[in-house]
Design a protein around this motif. Structure first.
Motif, short mmCIF file in Angstrom:
data_model
loop_
_atom_site.label_atom_id
_atom_site.label_comp_id
_atom_site.label_asym_id
_atom_site.label_seq_id
_atom_site.Cartn_x
_atom_site.Cartn_y
_atom_site.Cartn_z
N ILE A 1 28.90 4.44 -25.54
CA ILE A 1 28.71 3.04 -25.92
C ILE A 1 27.29 2.66 -25.57
CG2 ILE A 1 31.14 2.44 -25.54
CD1 ILE A 1 29.98 0.90 -22.95
N ILE A 2 26.76 1.65 -26.26
CA ILE A 2 25.40 1.20 -26.03
C ILE A 2 25.42 -0.29 -25.74
CG2 ILE A 2 23.11 0.89 -27.07
CD1 ILE A 2 23.73 3.36 -28.80
N ALA A 3 24.74 -0.70 -24.66
CA ALA A 3 24.66 -2.13 -24.32
C ALA A 3 23.20 -2.53 -24.13
CB ALA A 3 25.46 -2.43 -23.05
N ASP A 4 22.76 -3.50 -24.92
CA ASP A 4 21.39 -4.01 -24.85
C ASP A 4 21.40 -5.40 -25.47
OD1 ASP A 4 18.59 -4.55 -25.26
OD2 ASP A 4 18.22 -2.40 -25.08
N ASP A 5 20.84 -6.38 -24.80
CA ASP A 5 20.88 -7.74 -25.33
C ASP A 5 19.86 -7.97 -26.44
OD1 ASP A 5 18.90 -7.49 -23.28
OD2 ASP A 5 18.71 -9.67 -23.24
N HIS A 6 18.92 -7.03 -26.62
CA HIS A 6 17.96 -7.14 -27.71
C HIS A 6 18.54 -6.45 -28.94
CE1 HIS A 6 15.26 -7.76 -24.19
NE2 HIS A 6 14.78 -8.69 -24.99
N VAL B 1 17.47 -5.88 -31.99
CA VAL B 1 16.61 -4.92 -32.68
C VAL B 1 16.51 -3.61 -31.89
CG1 VAL B 1 14.26 -4.45 -33.47
CG2 VAL B 1 15.28 -6.70 -33.85
N MET B 2 16.37 -3.72 -30.58
CA MET B 2 16.28 -2.53 -29.75
C MET B 2 17.58 -1.74 -29.81
SD MET B 2 14.27 -0.75 -27.85
CE MET B 2 12.94 -1.92 -27.42
N ARG B 3 18.70 -2.45 -29.72
CA ARG B 3 20.01 -1.78 -29.77
C ARG B 3 20.20 -1.08 -31.12
NH1 ARG B 3 22.89 -5.99 -28.96
NH2 ARG B 3 24.04 -6.23 -30.90
N ALA B 4 19.82 -1.77 -32.18
CA ALA B 4 19.94 -1.18 -33.51
C ALA B 4 19.05 0.04 -33.65
CB ALA B 4 19.59 -2.22 -34.57
N GLY B 5 17.88 -0.02 -33.02
CA GLY B 5 16.97 1.11 -33.08
C GLY B 5 17.53 2.34 -32.40
N VAL B 6 18.16 2.15 -31.23
CA VAL B 6 18.77 3.28 -30.52
C VAL B 6 19.92 3.85 -31.33
CG1 VAL B 6 20.00 3.98 -28.43
CG2 VAL B 6 18.08 2.39 -28.27
N ILE B 7 20.73 2.96 -31.91
CA ILE B 7 21.86 3.41 -32.73
C ILE B 7 21.35 4.22 -33.92
CG2 ILE B 7 23.70 2.62 -34.28
CD1 ILE B 7 24.13 0.28 -32.31
N ALA B 8 20.30 3.73 -34.58
CA ALA B 8 19.73 4.44 -35.73
C ALA B 8 19.17 5.80 -35.31
CB ALA B 8 18.63 3.59 -36.37
N GLY C 1 30.99 2.18 -29.63
CA GLY C 1 30.98 0.75 -29.34
C GLY C 1 29.61 0.28 -28.93
N GLU C 2 29.36 -1.02 -29.10
CA GLU C 2 28.10 -1.62 -28.67
C GLU C 2 28.36 -3.01 -28.11
OE1 GLU C 2 25.47 -3.17 -31.91
OE2 GLU C 2 26.74 -1.89 -33.18
N ALA C 3 27.51 -3.42 -27.17
CA ALA C 3 27.65 -4.72 -26.53
C ALA C 3 26.28 -5.33 -26.32
CB ALA C 3 28.38 -4.58 -25.20
N ASP C 4 26.24 -6.67 -26.18
CA ASP C 4 24.96 -7.32 -25.97
C ASP C 4 24.81 -7.90 -24.56
OD1 ASP C 4 26.69 -9.43 -26.14
OD2 ASP C 4 25.82 -10.29 -27.97
N ASP C 5 25.74 -7.54 -23.66
CA ASP C 5 25.59 -7.92 -22.25
C ASP C 5 26.40 -6.98 -21.39
OD1 ASP C 5 28.35 -9.01 -21.74
OD2 ASP C 5 27.72 -10.50 -23.23
N LEU D 1 23.05 1.90 -20.93
CA LEU D 1 22.85 0.49 -20.61
C LEU D 1 21.39 0.11 -20.43
CD1 LEU D 1 25.57 -0.10 -17.82
CD2 LEU D 1 25.87 -0.11 -20.31
N ASP D 2 21.04 -1.08 -20.94
CA ASP D 2 19.75 -1.69 -20.60
C ASP D 2 19.87 -2.22 -19.18
OD1 ASP D 2 17.20 -2.69 -20.79
OD2 ASP D 2 17.78 -4.50 -21.86
#
Length: 214
Positions: free
Chosen positions: A9-14, A16-23, A35-39, A57-58
């Motif tokens: 899973i990836i968690a980052d409140d930014h 664009v940054m989260r989307a970049g890591v996913i891409a 899964g992904e989360a923003d907090d 996690l960020d």
């Protein structure tokens, strides 16, 4: 038999940054983003529901920051936490590792390094960005600074004020012999042989704070 992809899973409140890591990881067949989360709170909830192999996690996120989320996830004992952040200060690194993070990467990490780190984390191996590893090694190589007791600090402050042993004893209401004993301990801790050098070294190491207005 094909090996199961590492589930993360990836968690980052930014966003664009989260989307970049996913891409960055989307085309990697050995990794499955489930899964992904923003907090941080969302990350913990995803871990409870999905039980991923690795939580990426960020460090600084709202609701629950990366360190607090790491601590909660680590207590569950199933998912490994890998920090991916822009912050590389000693304090940030130590807080994350103490909370239970198995790895600490910076956001300038290459795709190949990130993929390798995720797999290593899933295996339970410690993963550090080269720059983070260098900071930790430099810190470990630093000699441990001896701490002065409150009374030793009082004595050294009095020395810095130019007082004699007799005058120090009078100020602190202790015997002159006791002042000498404190001074000997101070000299040993600071690896010096005289009063003046003791004050200089203590000031350089931040063990003695002087009021510049006095």
């Amino acid at each position: 038999m094909t090996e199961r992809p590492t589930r993360i899973i990836i968690a980052d409140d930014h966003t664009v940054m989260r989307a970049g890591v996913i891409a960055l990881l989307a085309a990697e067949p050995s990794i499955s983003i489930i899964g992904e989360a923003d907090d941080g709170r969302g990350a913990v909830e995803l871990v409870d529901r999905l039980e991923p192999d690795v939580a990426l996690l960020d460090l600084r996120m709202p609701v629950l920051d990366g360190v607090a989320a790491t601590a909660e996830i680590a207590r569950r004992g199933r998912t490994r936490v890998l920090i991916l952040t822009t912050f590389d200060t000693d304090a940030e690194i130590e807080r994350a590792v103490e909370a239970g993070a198995i790895g600490y990467l910076l956001k300038d990490t290459s795709r190949e390094q990130l993929v390798a780190a995720i797999h290593a984390a899933a295996r339970g191996e410690t993963v550090l960005s080269p720059r983070v590893a260098q900071r930790l090694m430099a810190r470990l190589r630093q000699p441990t600074q001896p701490a002065l007791t409150a009374r030793e600090t009082d004595v050294l402050n009095a020395v810095a004020d130019g007082l004699s042993n007799f005058e120090i004893g009078k100020r602190l209401v202790i015997a002159e012999a006791t002042v000498k004993t404190h001074l000997l301990r101070i000299f040993a801790k600071l690896d010096v042989s005289d009063r003046t050098h003791a004050v200089v070294v203590a000031l350089e190491r931040g063990l003695l704070i002087r009021d510049s207005t006095g």
